[in-house]
Design a protein around this motif. Structure first.
Motif, PDB file in Angstrom:
ATOM      1  N   ALA B 230       0.841  -1.203   0.000  1.00  0.00           N
ATOM      2  CA  ALA B 230       0.000   0.000   0.000  1.00  0.00           C
ATOM      3  C   ALA B 230       0.876   1.253   0.000  1.00  0.00           C
ATOM      4  O   ALA B 230       0.605   2.223  -0.716  1.00  0.00           O
ATOM      5  CB  ALA B 230      -0.928  -0.010   1.225  1.00  0.00           C
ATOM      6  N   ARG B 231       1.953   1.201   0.789  1.00  0.00           N
ATOM      7  CA  ARG B 231       2.818   2.372   0.866  1.00  0.00           C
ATOM      8  C   ARG B 231       3.490   2.639  -0.495  1.00  0.00           C
ATOM      9  O   ARG B 231       3.509   3.770  -0.980  1.00  0.00           O
ATOM     10  CB  ARG B 231       3.866   2.198   1.971  1.00  0.00           C
ATOM     11  CG  ARG B 231       4.576   3.509   2.332  1.00  0.00           C
ATOM     12  CD  ARG B 231       5.515   3.356   3.524  1.00  0.00           C
ATOM     13  NE  ARG B 231       6.533   2.356   3.258  1.00  0.00           N
ATOM     14  CZ  ARG B 231       6.721   1.269   3.996  1.00  0.00           C
ATOM     15  NH1 ARG B 231       5.965   1.027   5.051  1.00  0.00           N
ATOM     16  NH2 ARG B 231       7.666   0.402   3.682  1.00  0.00           N
ATOM     17  N   HIS B 234       0.815   3.913  -3.009  1.00  0.00           N
ATOM     18  CA  HIS B 234       0.343   5.262  -2.656  1.00  0.00           C
ATOM     19  C   HIS B 234       1.443   6.302  -2.888  1.00  0.00           C
ATOM     20  O   HIS B 234       1.168   7.395  -3.371  1.00  0.00           O
ATOM     21  CB  HIS B 234      -0.130   5.301  -1.201  1.00  0.00           C
ATOM     22  CG  HIS B 234      -1.520   4.764  -1.031  1.00  0.00           C
ATOM     23  ND1 HIS B 234      -1.944   4.148   0.119  1.00  0.00           N
ATOM     24  CD2 HIS B 234      -2.575   4.739  -1.864  1.00  0.00           C
ATOM     25  CE1 HIS B 234      -3.207   3.772  -0.009  1.00  0.00           C
ATOM     26  NE2 HIS B 234      -3.616   4.116  -1.215  1.00  0.00           N
ATOM     27  N   LEU B 240      -5.270   1.753  -4.491  1.00  0.00           N
ATOM     28  CA  LEU B 240      -5.347   0.306  -4.288  1.00  0.00           C
ATOM     29  C   LEU B 240      -6.774  -0.193  -4.431  1.00  0.00           C
ATOM     30  O   LEU B 240      -7.679   0.278  -3.735  1.00  0.00           O
ATOM     31  CB  LEU B 240      -4.850  -0.074  -2.886  1.00  0.00           C
ATOM     32  CG  LEU B 240      -3.353  -0.320  -2.764  1.00  0.00           C
ATOM     33  CD1 LEU B 240      -2.645   1.024  -2.632  1.00  0.00           C
ATOM     34  CD2 LEU B 240      -3.053  -1.217  -1.584  1.00  0.00           C
ATOM     35  N   TYR B 242      -9.301  -3.402  -4.071  1.00  0.00           N
ATOM     36  CA  TYR B 242      -9.456  -4.694  -3.398  1.00  0.00           C
ATOM     37  C   TYR B 242     -10.534  -5.516  -4.093  1.00  0.00           C
ATOM     38  O   TYR B 242     -11.693  -5.111  -4.148  1.00  0.00           O
ATOM     39  CB  TYR B 242      -9.833  -4.479  -1.931  1.00  0.00           C
ATOM     40  CG  TYR B 242      -9.985  -5.761  -1.133  1.00  0.00           C
ATOM     41  CD1 TYR B 242      -8.880  -6.370  -0.552  1.00  0.00           C
ATOM     42  CD2 TYR B 242     -11.231  -6.358  -0.963  1.00  0.00           C
ATOM     43  CE1 TYR B 242      -9.015  -7.543   0.180  1.00  0.00           C
ATOM     44  CE2 TYR B 242     -11.373  -7.535  -0.231  1.00  0.00           C
ATOM     45  CZ  TYR B 242     -10.259  -8.119   0.336  1.00  0.00           C
ATOM     46  OH  TYR B 242     -10.388  -9.280   1.058  1.00  0.00           O
ATOM     47  N   GLY B 260      -5.437  -0.374   3.874  1.00  0.00           N
ATOM     48  CA  GLY B 260      -4.978   0.704   3.001  1.00  0.00           C
ATOM     49  C   GLY B 260      -5.651   0.746   1.643  1.00  0.00           C
ATOM     50  O   GLY B 260      -5.253   1.518   0.767  1.00  0.00           O
ATOM     51  N   PHE B 261      -6.681  -0.079   1.450  1.00  0.00           N
ATOM     52  CA  PHE B 261      -7.358  -0.069   0.153  1.00  0.00           C
ATOM     53  C   PHE B 261      -8.253   1.164   0.006  1.00  0.00           C
ATOM     54  O   PHE B 261      -8.866   1.616   0.965  1.00  0.00           O
ATOM     55  CB  PHE B 261      -8.188  -1.343  -0.025  1.00  0.00           C
ATOM     56  CG  PHE B 261      -7.338  -2.550  -0.303  1.00  0.00           C
ATOM     57  CD1 PHE B 261      -6.889  -2.804  -1.588  1.00  0.00           C
ATOM     58  CD2 PHE B 261      -6.970  -3.409   0.724  1.00  0.00           C
ATOM     59  CE1 PHE B 261      -6.089  -3.910  -1.849  1.00  0.00           C
ATOM     60  CE2 PHE B 261      -6.171  -4.516   0.471  1.00  0.00           C
ATOM     61  CZ  PHE B 261      -5.725  -4.767  -0.827  1.00  0.00           C
ATOM     62  N   ASP B 262      -8.295   1.683  -1.234  1.00  0.00           N
ATOM     63  CA  ASP B 262      -9.095   2.873  -1.524  1.00  0.00           C
ATOM     64  C   ASP B 262     -10.475   2.518  -2.062  1.00  0.00           C
ATOM     65  O   ASP B 262     -11.409   3.301  -1.953  1.00  0.00           O
ATOM     66  CB  ASP B 262      -8.369   3.727  -2.574  1.00  0.00           C
ATOM     67  CG  ASP B 262      -7.003   4.149  -2.089  1.00  0.00           C
ATOM     68  OD1 ASP B 262      -6.954   5.054  -1.244  1.00  0.00           O
ATOM     69  OD2 ASP B 262      -5.991   3.551  -2.510  1.00  0.00           O
TER      70      ASP B 262
END
Lengths: 465, 491
Positions: B230-231, B234, B240, B242, B260-262
């Motif tokens: 994710a880092r 991003h 991201l 899912y 961390g998914f958008d």
């Protein structure tokens, strides 16, 4: 524990076999700081309490007398349709990948494909798509793949096509640089005129969409429209109502010669035994010429033989699909609407050619009766002159929204207000009556409309004085 | 299983001119109106003419030629074939729900259910907002990736033209990215089934629009480096995505939003147990973080005070648009809502717990019988992979042969040859609703098939033997297309 059969002894034994001391140990690969806390969702309910909750919610919505169509049609659904479709063997099966253990579903889809080809006159049908609107989007993408004469990726979409379908096609196909060019309609007839198309003659277009009957319920002059498109190397995408096809010329026969025909046929299948149910699940259908079968999206079932030479059914032409072709697939679609197709196939078998024609004829008659009754009310007239099927547009002398709200108070859904979608028509609404409407229902609507229009007029008069 | 051996003619072959089910025909009291002659059809369509009993018997018999959850253990990996509670169907089919026209006044009872469903899905996934309108997982994926595109466009960041997809991903992921106008960049996984971080670092660039990930992955293991992934994505300016195909494995244990998914899609027909119906309808709700909320597909259910209403283009002018004629598969969503109310807070967590317990137990037992797990050093999630590459070499039997032989033992086959990365694989997902005895019976069948491999491999290579048909000629099906019944060809 809801639907979980494990006893404490089972759990202890299973953990022992796995070699861990608790169920929680099975999640030890998830970083600790990511683990969720207690969810903020309601506590479990027993089936009895859920039943009570749902009955209360359903009661809030009531059972009004419905005269709305506009893409979803209320027809009688024979009792066997859902009694059989909800059998666990159909309801709880997966996509028929293991053909030998899914011959029931596969044979049913083969029968469905045959019935859709009988209705449309086309050579091949897929196993269904999500709904009518997304089926048009897929048909537009398919036309772009199929029309080798056209490079433009431009599609002519008359404004007589269901405006929501056009919007959905824009959402789904718009990301692939496909553009949709609107064509205006004949204001007095309520259908598309070839004159409006002539402005586009000689230009590069991929396809022309023709909806029959159109969004206003009017019948389009499909022969002239088809011939115009083909003269200009433009494919014809037909959007049709399956009930109407029991009476209307099948798309394969469109064109003055009776054989030229639409190239891709699609539409909403809901009218074939699927309940209104707030808009879904329904199913979209698609049929085409054999020459385009490899461009068609969605599942297709074929008949073949087994190693002993006995006939059997399996999914075929899978090389088009995402699980094989990945980024080069014809579409990302995996599923069809299997359960709705099951219902539709049983429905078409029960109705047969005579029953379906009777449903179509009765619906057309009921709408004619409805229009005749409603236009007796002062301030109500028919909008268009073209012959119509089971829907028609009415013009009121005041905004439909207030009248529809008043009718709704009286338990009647009086139609769909068109004033936002077609502001140029003025105070227009589209109404529908199918075979389910009796004389008494039509009279109830007429009386309520007379009331509502009268009240509105009195109210306006009082405000003026 | 004797019922499966039967054969049934086509409905058209039962048809006889003049027969019918007239109770189902509407009365035609008068027919004054006519379709104009040039628009009328010249001959009636060749639909079958059969009695009501013939229809009922024919389709009942066809139903009996199917495997289903109600009749068989169905450990089809990545498909989450769990029990579909009868209550969900019964209460979704109350006459008020079935009779409601989608364009009528906003129905408060139905919308209350949908609003609460949105809220529960938000909470479970850790996302800010949910739209229920996508009609299947693939359409949810489409909506998700289209939102990523709309987001970058709204920021005038037109250079972001690539979507990264791990090789293990489901085929819909790359197909969807293409449908949304992106270029697909595939990256490998490492030997333990995690995303190859070096390959990811090499793949990201100012052209990266996002990455599509399933976690647990299609390899049946949890992606342990998710925070690092994710880092990296991003920091490169990508988002991201899912893929909720495997949400059943982590329900209540870890939330995609927290990873961390958008944007995510959920397969309500998997995790929330709506029926698969022989291949649909599904429902592919999407959830988003705050920055993607303006782009959600319509309609969505909103609430003004105590009143529920549809949110439209006026409320969300930047929406990617509409995906269906009305509001998606409303009746499927209603079934998911009922399921979630039956399970409640405690039931949801147990879904993941017992799905994992069953999968890990089954994996251990099959390993004990001599089968090779593809990732033996890893925990199974809700599913796991067995590879038959040794057996293939030693006995010349394939994963397909084992799958077909399982049908003879009364078990639906696991998913075969997916993911494509693992040779001769079976992807096995027992789900939480199966009892230990059923898992043990499955192991007994696998043990016995293992014996047959050694002593009588022909039993496998010629299987199935007890189904209505033997193995079908798929090449002929694709070459000599027979897609519809033809009256003149005599069936």
């Amino acid at each position: 524990m809801a639907f979980i059969p494990h006893t404490p002894e089972d759990i202890a034994h299973m953990l022992n076999v796995i070699g861990v001391s608790s169920i929680d140990d099975l999640f030890d690969e998830i970083p600790a700081d990511l683990r969720a806390g207690v969810l903020d969702v309601p506590a479990p309910l027993s089936e009895m309490l859920v039943g009570r909750l749902m009955a209360d919610r359903a009661a809030l919505d009531g059972r009004p007398l419905n005269f709305i169509g506009a893409g979803a049609y209320e027809h009688h659904i024979p009792a066997p349709v859902w009694a059989i479709a909800t059998r666990g063997e159909f309801y709880s099966a997966y996509t028929p990948y293991q053909a030998e253990a899914s011959q029931g579903t596969l044979q049913l889809i083969y029968e469905y494909q045959s019935m859709m080809c009988a209705l449309t006159g086309m050579e091949v049908s897929n196993a269904s798509l999500y709904d009518g609107a997304s089926a048009l989007a897929e048909a537009c993408l398919m036309a772009v793949r199929s029309n080798r004469h056209s490079k433009s990726r431009r599609i002519l979409v008359p404004r007589t096509v269901n405006p929501t379908y056009t919007r959905v096609a824009q959402t789904i196909a718009g990301n692939q640089d496909i553009s949709f060019v609107p064509v205006d309609f004949d204001r007095s007839a309520g259908r598309l005129g070839v004159e409006a198309l002539e402005a586009h003659a000689g230009q590069d277009f991929t396809a022309l969409v023709v909806q029959q009957p159109n969004f206003f319920g009017s019948m389009e002059e499909v022969d002239a429209l088809t011939d115009w498109a083909h003269r200009n190397n433009i494919l014809v995408i037909a959007v049709v109502n399956p009930t109407s096809l029991a009476l209307l010329k099948p798309p394969a026969a469109w064109g003055a010669d009776g054989v030229s025909g639409a190239d891709i046929v699609c539409g909403e299948g809901q009218a074939l035994g699927v309940p209104l149910a707030s808009g879904g699940p329904y199913f979209g259908f698609m049929a085409t010429r054999m020459q385009y079968v490899r461009q068609m999206p969605g599942r297709i079932v074929g008949r073949t033989v087994d190693v002993e030479g006995r006939p059997g059914f399996s999914l075929t032409l899978q090389a088009r699909e995402q699980h094989i072709r990945r980024s080069k697939a014809t579409s990302n679609i995996c599923t069809n609407q299997g359960l709705m197709v099951t219902a539709a196939t049983i429905y078409m078998s029960l109705l047969g050619p005579r029953g379906l024609a009777a449903v179509a004829q009765a619906s057309m008659q009921r709408t004619a009766d409805l229009v005749a009754a409603l236009t007796q009310v002062a301030g109500v007239k028919k909008a268009f002159t073209a012959p119509h099927f089971h829907e028609a547009v009415l013009l009121l002398d005041r905004p439909p929204a207030e009248i529809l709200a008043a009718l709704s108070q009286r338990g009647i859904l009086g139609g769909l207000d068109l004033s936002e979608r077609y502001p140029e028509l003025g105070h227009a609404l589209v109404v529908c009556a199918t075979e389910t409407k009796l004389d008494a229902d039509i009279e109830a609507y007429r009386a309520a409309l007379a009331d509502a229009m009268g009240d509105a007029r009195d109210h306006a008069k009082r405000n003026r004085s | 299983m004797t019922e499966l051996k039967m054969r049934e003619p086509l409905i058209f072959e039962l048809s006889k001119a003049g027969r019918g089910a007239p109770t189902q025909f509407p009365p035609l009291e008068r027919s004054a109106v006519q379709v104009p002659a040039h628009l009328r059809r010249s001959a009636p369509p060749t639909l079958p003419e059969v009695s009501e009993l013939q229809v009922v018997r024919h389709y009942t018999r066809l139903s009996q030629m199917n495997f289903s959850i109600d009749t068989h253990f169905y450990p089809l990996g990545s498909c989450t074939m769990k029990y579909n509670p009868k209550a969900c169907n019964t209460y979704a089919m109350l006459p008020e729900f079935l009779g409601r026209h989608p364009l009528g006044p906003e129905p408060q009872g139905f919308l209350a259910c949908m609003y609460e469903l949105q809220e529960m899905l938000q909470e479970i996934t850790g996302m800010t907002a949910v739209s229920l309108t996508p009609m299947a997982g693939a359409q949810g994926e489409f909506a998700g990736v289209a939102m990523i595109r709309a987001y970058h466009r709204a920021r005038h960041d037109a250079a972001r033209t690539e979507i990264i997809v791990p090789q293990a991903a489901h085929g819909t992921n790359p197909a969807t990215a293409t449908m949304c106008g992106f270029i697909v960049k595939e990256i490998p996984c490492d030997a333990n089934g995690d995303v190859d971080i070096e390959a990811l670092q090499a793949a990201v660039s100012p052209a990266t629009a996002g990455i599509m990930l399933t976690n647990p992955s299609t390899l049946g293991v949890f992606e342990r480096k998710i925070v690092q992934i994710a880092r990296i994505v991003h920091e490169a300016g990508g988002l991201l995505y899912y893929d909720g195909a495997n949400l059943n494995a982590i329900l209540g244990k870890v939330r995609p939003g927290d990873m961390g998914f958008d944007v995510i899609h959920m397969n309500l027909h998997k995790t929330f147990s709506t029926p698969h119906g022989g291949g649909g309808p599904g429902s592919g709700a999407v959830g988003v973080s705050a920055r993607l909320k303006p782009f959600l597909p319509l309609p969505i259910v909103g609430k003004d005070g105590a009143r529920y209403r549809w949110l439209t283009e006026r409320d969300l002018p930047q929406s990617i648009g509409r995906l269906s004629g009305f509001m998606g598969n409303a009746g499927v969503n209603l079934r998911a809502y009922i399921y979630m109310r039956l399970l409640g807070r405690e039931g949801m967590v147990r879904v993941a717990e017992f799905a994992a317990l069953n999968a890990n137990y089954l994996m251990k037992r099959l390993q004990g019988l001599g089968f090779e797990a593809a990732y033996p050093q890893r925990r199974a999630s809700h599913e796991f992979i067995i590879t038959l590459k040794q057996e293939n070499k030693a006995y010349h039997v394939s994963a397909m042969d084992v799958a077909k032989r399982l049908l003879d033992y009364g078990f639906h086959a696991p998913t075969t040859y997916f993911p494509l990365l693992v040779p001769e694989c079976l992807l096995i997902e027992p789900t939480e609703t199966e009892a230990k005895e059923d898992l043990d019976r499955f192991c007994d069948a696998m043990a016995s098939i293992r014996e047959e491999m050694r002593h009588d491999p022909e039993k496998l290579t010629s299987a199935p033997h007890t189904m209505p048909v033997r193995r079908l000629d798929d090449v002929r099906a694709a070459k000599q297309l027979d897609l519809i019944w033809n009256a003149t060809a005599g069936g």
